[in-house]
Every structure is written in C-alpha cells, then in structure tokens.
Write an enzyme that holds these catalytic residues in place. Structure first.
Site, PDB file in Angstrom:
ATOM      1  N   GLN A 326     -13.840   6.320 -34.756  1.00 15.41           N
ATOM      2  CA  GLN A 326     -13.084   6.441 -36.008  1.00 15.41           C
ATOM      3  C   GLN A 326     -12.154   7.621 -35.881  1.00 15.41           C
ATOM      4  O   GLN A 326     -12.584   8.735 -35.618  1.00 15.41           O
ATOM      5  CB  GLN A 326     -14.044   6.667 -37.176  1.00 15.41           C
ATOM      6  CG  GLN A 326     -13.361   6.885 -38.518  1.00 15.41           C
ATOM      7  CD  GLN A 326     -12.901   5.579 -39.129  1.00 15.41           C
ATOM      8  OE1 GLN A 326     -13.642   4.618 -39.197  1.00 15.41           O
ATOM      9  NE2 GLN A 326     -11.656   5.552 -39.574  1.00 15.41           N
ATOM     10  N   GLY A 328      -8.398   9.765 -37.344  1.00 17.73           N
ATOM     11  CA  GLY A 328      -7.800  10.177 -38.598  1.00 17.73           C
ATOM     12  C   GLY A 328      -6.916   9.109 -39.209  1.00 17.73           C
ATOM     13  O   GLY A 328      -6.743   9.053 -40.418  1.00 17.73           O
ATOM     14  N   ASN A 329      -6.337   8.232 -38.374  1.00 20.83           N
ATOM     15  CA  ASN A 329      -5.430   7.222 -38.917  1.00 20.83           C
ATOM     16  C   ASN A 329      -5.803   5.809 -38.505  1.00 20.83           C
ATOM     17  O   ASN A 329      -4.992   4.903 -38.627  1.00 20.83           O
ATOM     18  CB  ASN A 329      -3.987   7.518 -38.493  1.00 20.83           C
ATOM     19  CG  ASN A 329      -3.840   7.620 -36.993  1.00 20.83           C
ATOM     20  OD1 ASN A 329      -4.807   7.498 -36.255  1.00 20.83           O
ATOM     21  ND2 ASN A 329      -2.626   7.866 -36.537  1.00 20.83           N
ATOM     22  N   VAL A 332     -11.143   2.507 -33.776  1.00 16.19           N
ATOM     23  CA  VAL A 332     -10.978   2.087 -32.389  1.00 16.19           C
ATOM     24  C   VAL A 332     -12.055   1.054 -32.055  1.00 16.19           C
ATOM     25  O   VAL A 332     -13.238   1.271 -32.345  1.00 16.19           O
ATOM     26  CB  VAL A 332     -11.068   3.279 -31.417  1.00 16.19           C
ATOM     27  CG1 VAL A 332     -10.871   2.816 -29.979  1.00 16.19           C
ATOM     28  CG2 VAL A 332     -10.034   4.335 -31.780  1.00 16.19           C
ATOM     29  N   LYS A 346      -6.730   0.510 -30.936  1.00 14.20           N
ATOM     30  CA  LYS A 346      -6.675   1.395 -32.096  1.00 14.20           C
ATOM     31  C   LYS A 346      -5.970   0.662 -33.226  1.00 14.20           C
ATOM     32  O   LYS A 346      -4.803   0.291 -33.113  1.00 14.20           O
ATOM     33  CB  LYS A 346      -5.934   2.680 -31.749  1.00 14.20           C
ATOM     34  CG  LYS A 346      -5.937   3.726 -32.849  1.00 14.20           C
ATOM     35  CD  LYS A 346      -5.260   4.994 -32.347  1.00 14.20           C
ATOM     36  CE  LYS A 346      -5.291   6.099 -33.385  1.00 14.20           C
ATOM     37  NZ  LYS A 346      -4.630   7.326 -32.875  1.00 14.20           N
ATOM     38  N   ASP A 443      -2.999  18.683 -31.454  1.00 14.72           N
ATOM     39  CA  ASP A 443      -4.290  18.382 -32.090  1.00 14.72           C
ATOM     40  C   ASP A 443      -5.409  18.358 -31.055  1.00 14.72           C
ATOM     41  O   ASP A 443      -6.228  17.437 -31.019  1.00 14.72           O
ATOM     42  CB  ASP A 443      -4.211  17.049 -32.833  1.00 14.72           C
ATOM     43  CG  ASP A 443      -5.248  16.944 -33.949  1.00 14.72           C
ATOM     44  OD1 ASP A 443      -5.797  17.991 -34.340  1.00 14.72           O
ATOM     45  OD2 ASP A 443      -5.506  15.834 -34.427  1.00 14.72           O
TER      46      ASP A 443
END
Length: 664
Positions: A326, A328-329, A332, A346, A443
């Site tokens: 899982q 942020g956007n 998977v 994804k 990130d």
C-alpha cells in the site's frame, strides 16, 4: 473496382452514419455525470484520505460480486462510510466500468467530509456518518433537467406531461413492490427507478414519492433525473435502458443494420471501417492524453504500453489476495503475464491533476534508467478507468516491514543491514549523477526501499522525484515528502538539492542500524537523531544499535556507519557529503570521514521566526501541532539545531505535504 473520390467520400459518410447509428441504438456507456455534490465542511487531507482509501478498497471488493456495496471505517480521528450502487438494468461489465469511473471522479470532493456522485449507470457516496438508511435530504436533493436533447414544443408538451406523468407514477409504484427497482416505457418515453439496496421498502416509497413530485417540475425537458439521497429516478424520450424486458425498444434491429452494411462491397467497407475505427481510437487516445497531461515521447514506444485488460487478468482483476503493498497514492498488486513473467502493478487511486502529474513524472523520469539498486519500470497503462504502473516484481517487500512491523518478516543480521545501506547509497549516487539527468528522489525512507530475493536494496516510488540541469544549484518548489525525513532547508525554504536526499538517507541509515523510527520515542528520551548524537559525543554510540542484533556486529564498522549517518544529517547543506562520497566512506576502509556537528533535532517551538508561505505554514502547522512536532532554527556554534520532544508522524502526513505542494 474503382471508385472516384466523391464516391469514396459518400461511402465513408454512409459507413460512419451506420456505425454511429448502430452504436446509438445498441449501447450507452452510462458513465455520463448526472450530478456531483461535495460537502462544504472540510478536514485535513492527512485525516480523511487514508480512511477514504481503506474504504474504497472494501467497497471495490463487493461491487463486482453484488452490483453494490457498502462499508464503514471507524477510527479515533474520523469515521467514514461509503455506498456504491449500480442501477439494476446494467450488465456486470458496464456496472464495473461505471463504478470505476465514479471512484476516480468522487475524490474531487476530498478533503471534504462528504461527497456523492450520480452517474447515469451508478451512484457512489461517502460521508462521516452512517447514512445507509437515509432516504431524503432537504439540503442536497435536487433534479437535473437536461436540455441536451431539446425541449418539448407547445404541442408536444401536453402529450409529454400525460405520458411521462403516467410512466413515472407506474414506475415508482412498481419499484417499491419490486425490491426497489423498475424500468418501463410508454409511448416513446422511457423511465428507470432505483432505490439503494440499504434503504427499506418504506424508505424507498418515501424517496420515490419525493423524486416523482420534483422530476415533474422539469417539463418541458425531454430528459430529467431526480437525484435524491436514497434513490434515483429518470425519464427520457430517448431509450437509455439495457433491460431486455422493455421489449423491442432499440429502434432499428441488429439484423437490419447488418443487412445494410453487407449490401456494400465487403472489401471497401471493411477497409473503410478499419480506417474509421483506427481514426476514432486515435482521436480518443489523443483526447485522453491531453486531459491527463503531456506524455513524453518515450511512452509511445510499444515496450511501455500495457493494455488495461491484460493487467486486470494478470492480477485476477485486482483480487485482494494479490495485493502486496500500500503506497501513498495507490495499492500494489502481484501479477503474472501470459508468458509467465511476474510483475508488480501499481494501481493509482486518484485522477486529479496533481496525482496524474506524479504518475507521468514517474514514467518519464525512470523510463530507461537501469541500476541494480533501482526498481525497474516496465511500462504503464492509461487507457482504462484508472492509471497503472508496471514494475519488476521485488519478492521480499519493503524494508520497513523488516525493521518496524510487530510481526517482523525476519531479523536482519548486521551483514544484511550493511549491504542494504551500501546498496541504497549506490542507487542514490546513480540517480544524482550516474545517468544523463540529475534526479532527486525527495522521498527516501524505509517503505520506499524494496528488497529482492537476495535482500538487495532497490529504491522505489519516484512519484515525487525531480530532475534539473547541471548548471542549476537548486530548485525552489513546494514541500512534499514525509515528515522526519525532510531536510531543514527544504522544509523551511523549499530549496531542493541532492543534499535533501542525503539528509533523508542519513535518517534511514540510523533507522536501519538502530531498528527504531526517527522521532518515534517518548518525550523523555528524545528523537533518534538526538539519541544517537548524545551517545556519539560520549563514545558510546554502539549502544544505539538494535537490541535484536544481540551484540553480533563489528563495533568499528558499526561506529563508522553511525558516524556517516550523522554526517549526512547535518543541518548545514555544505557539511553533508555527496552520495558518491558516502559510498566511498562505506566501502573504503582508509577513507577519512570528517567529524560531524550536532544534527537538527525537533521540539515544540517549531516555526518560531521561520519564514514560510502562508498556505504552507498553515498546512504544516496544522499537521505538526497535532503531533507536537514543530521546527525552529536556533543559532549554535556554526550550525543550526532543532530540538525534539514527541512521537513521529504517521504515514498519512505524506498526503498533507503533497497537498501543500499543490496549493503553493
């Protein structure tokens, strides 16, 4: 057989007419938007978006099986409920397409506390209270009196009133007696009534009574929809129904159309049909690309193109059992292609401009870039109801599941941790200068480092990455990333350089070695940076190592790695090494490592005297106030220091910071 240009043009027009007429007669995609209602009350994205994502995951599992689904998620921060309902005349495939379309459009209401969308084939709503038995809503109920197919003339109006009025009366009565659903047609007027599956029979009658009264106010419109809290009612002088029980209401039959088409020379017509279909498909794709944003020319290569249908089949239609992660956007999923190749797909949740920009950013930046410590992008799909990215499958999941999960996959040995640290450094060094473009990841954190079958580190998730020319010293951009990993100069000023990644990497190194999250301690013990620094200044730094190692590590090497981590997290950009230097420090025993200064800490006096854009300040302050994580810059002996006192941010803070980038 020879045809003049005029004859060819005439045949082309005939074929287009026939095909268009056949499409009108035989199908209606039913994903036209009848109404979107977004609540005016708003909350922070960090609170509602993660819950919305969880909610949609469950509802998405129920709709394919039942044609509708409802679910509620309760949490200490916010409770949220959702209902999806396809109209009962819709075939399963069209129901799924309609639901997918509604799911990608409804997030336009976020971070609002409520939203509902009515499409011509389905309904989707979320709210912060249990609305499942709600039948009417005096504030939000409305009608859509469509004028897209014209108004009835004075002569026709009287007939339309009588016919549509009788149809609506019969339709609503039948629906109440028939489990909340009915379709009918009367003298060229077609209608559909649908109550949501969670509404009782009494509630259905109450809702449809209101709908029938309000929709009659749409006359002389030839088409109208009543959008009520607990039901949907539509009449139209055009046949929009799928239900075969309404009889031969589709106009010209398929047999007649086929007979007309076969009356023209097969070879010419086939050629023209292929040309028309190809042109139409090309225009559709072009429109989609314009709407989604510019795509680099690299996407046009066939190796990057994946059909949405093939990826659906590869993941068994995104079966929950194939879900492996899982983000942020998006989620998977593990998939298997017909040739046996295993892939990771994804599946993005949102189609807002910001999320689409990140999607194509990831495709364009890492396409063609190959390194053993970077996850390889295989392709993408934009032709279906949602955007998909396709990667190589990395079997051993993400690093955070080895370090921080209560039920750890396995305990990493010192040798494995050191190998991961070096591999991540190598991947970052390549991004910063090993290819034709300089790429900043933005990130770097444990959940974005995946491990293959040999526990080789692979950096993933390039949605926030940025590239810039060699003659640029930095980029000025809105902040985005995850709290606890962001460099002070980037968080405060929005100044982005490779050294922002170096700072994030330093935090990651300390987490890997210590087995603890940064700023994830009780107030009396301080942040991870503060803990390691105190031990370093008293020559006890090895006491910071993960107790699960049980002392099984080389003290000198462990001390060196922690020293590198502290050096990477210096408050001063100039004092941080490049990632190429970091690799040399870790892999060359005789490399001289400079002494680090005190790194930035965290405490409750954050943002005092710091200059931020108002929108950024508001968003960051709201998030950090809740977590008691405020930054402040204080003057020390040649370096900035930031104090700390609280528990670290949750995964959801990433959403908030992404929103600040969009606003700025």
């Amino acid at each position: 057989m020879n045809f003049s240009s005029s004859n060819l043009l005439l045949l082309t027009r005939l074929l287009i007419y026939l095909v268009s007429f056949a499409l009108i007669c035989e199908a209606d995609p039913r994903i036209s938007e009848a109404g979107l209602v977004c609540g005016t009350n708003r909350t922070t994205p960090a609170v509602i978006i993660p819950q919305f994502v969880k909610l949609m995951e469950v509802v998405s599992q129920r709709v394919p099986e039942h044609g509708w689904g409802s679910h509620g998620v309760n949490s200490t921060n916010i409770s949220i409920f959702a209902l999806a309902n396809c109209y009962q005349d819709l075939p399963r495939t069209d129901c799924l397409l309609c639901y997918a379309a509604s799911r990608t459009r409804l997030p336009r209401c976020l971070p609002g506390k409520s939203g509902r969308i009515y499409l011509d084939g389905c309904f989707l709503r979320y709210d912060i209270y249990d609305f499942f038995n709600e039948t009417t809503d005096s504030k939000e109920d409305k009608v859509n009196c469509s004028s897209s197919i014209g108004l009835a003339s004075g002569q026709e109006l009287a007939t339309l009133k009588v016919t549509a009025g009788n149809l609506i009366t019969n339709l609503t009565g039948t629906a109440v007696a028939n489990g909340g659903y009915a379709v009918a047609h009367l003298n060229g007027v077609y209608g559909l009534a649908q109550c949501w599956k969670t509404v009782s029979k009494k509630g259905c009658r109450e809702c449809l009574d209101k709908a029938s009264k309000e929709i009659k106010g749409c006359f002389p419109s030839r088409d109208a929809r009543a959008l009520i809290a607990g039901c949907y009612l539509r009449y139209s002088t055009q046949d929009f129904l799928y239900d075969p029980s309404v009889g031969n209401s589709k106009g010209v039959s398929k047999g007649v159309i086929v007979a007309i088409v076969l009356g023209v020379t097969a070879l010419i017509m086939l050629a023209l049909f292929v040309a028309y279909a190809a042109r139409k498909r090309s225009l559709t794709r072009e429109r989609e690309r314009i709407n989604l944003g510019k795509i680099s020319s690299s996407y046009n290569r066939s190796s990057l193109n994946y059909k949405y249908e093939n990826l659906e089949k590869a993941t068994n239609y995104f079966d929950p059992s194939t879900k492996v992660g899982q983000g942020g956007n998006g989620s998977v999923y593990k998939g298997t292609l017909p040739n046996g190749n295993v892939i990771a797909v994804k599946r993005l949740f949102f189609n807002t401009r910001q999320w689409v920009d990140e999607f194509f950013n990831e495709v364009n930046l890492i396409n063609g870039i190959e390194h053993k410590n970077l996850v390889k992008l295989l392709g993408c799909s934009i032709e279906g109801p949602e955007s998909l990215l396709v990667y190589e499958f990395v079997p051993n999941k993400s690093l955070d599941q080895y370090l921080f999960d209560k039920n750890k996959i396995k305990i990493l040995s010192w040798e494995e941790r050191f190998h991961i640290i070096v591999g991540t450094a190598s991947g970052l060094a390549f991004l910063h200068g090993g290819s034709e473009i300089r790429i900043i990841h933005r990130d770097i954190k444990s959940s974005n480092v995946l491990l293959d079958e040999n526990l080789e580190a692979k950096i993933a998730d390039f949605g926030l990455a940025r590239c810039f020319a060699a003659d640029k010293t930095h980029l000025s951009t809105g902040i985005a990333g995850t709290l606890g990993y962001m460099a002070p100069e980037y968080l405060v000023k929005g100044q982005l350089t490779e050294k922002a990644d170096v700072y994030s990497y330093g935090v990651l190194v300390l987490e890997i070695v210590c087995g603890r999250k940064n700023i994830a301690f009780a107030e009396d013990s301080g942040s991870l940076l503060q803990t390691v620094w105190k031990l370093y200044t008293t020559n006890q730094v090895t006491e910071a190592l993960d107790p699960l190692l049980k002392g099984d590590f080389p003290p000198e090497e462990a001390s060196k790695v922690l020293k590198v981590g502290l050096l990477c997290t210096q408050a001063s950009v100039a004092l941080r090494p490049s990632m190429t230097e970091v690799v040399q420090m870790l892999t060359h025993e005789d490399y001289q490592i400079p002494e680090p200064c005190q790194p930035p800490f965290l405490n409750s006096s954050l943002l005092a005297g710091v200059s931020l854009k108002p929108s950024t300040r508001s968003l960051v302050t709201n998030s950090l106030f809740k977590l008691d994580e405020f930054y402040t810059t204080t003057t020390g002996t040649g370096s900035s220091s930031i104090q700390s006192s609280s528990d670290g941010p949750h995964r959801s803070d990433e959403f908030l910071l992404k929103q600040s980038e969009n606003i700025d």
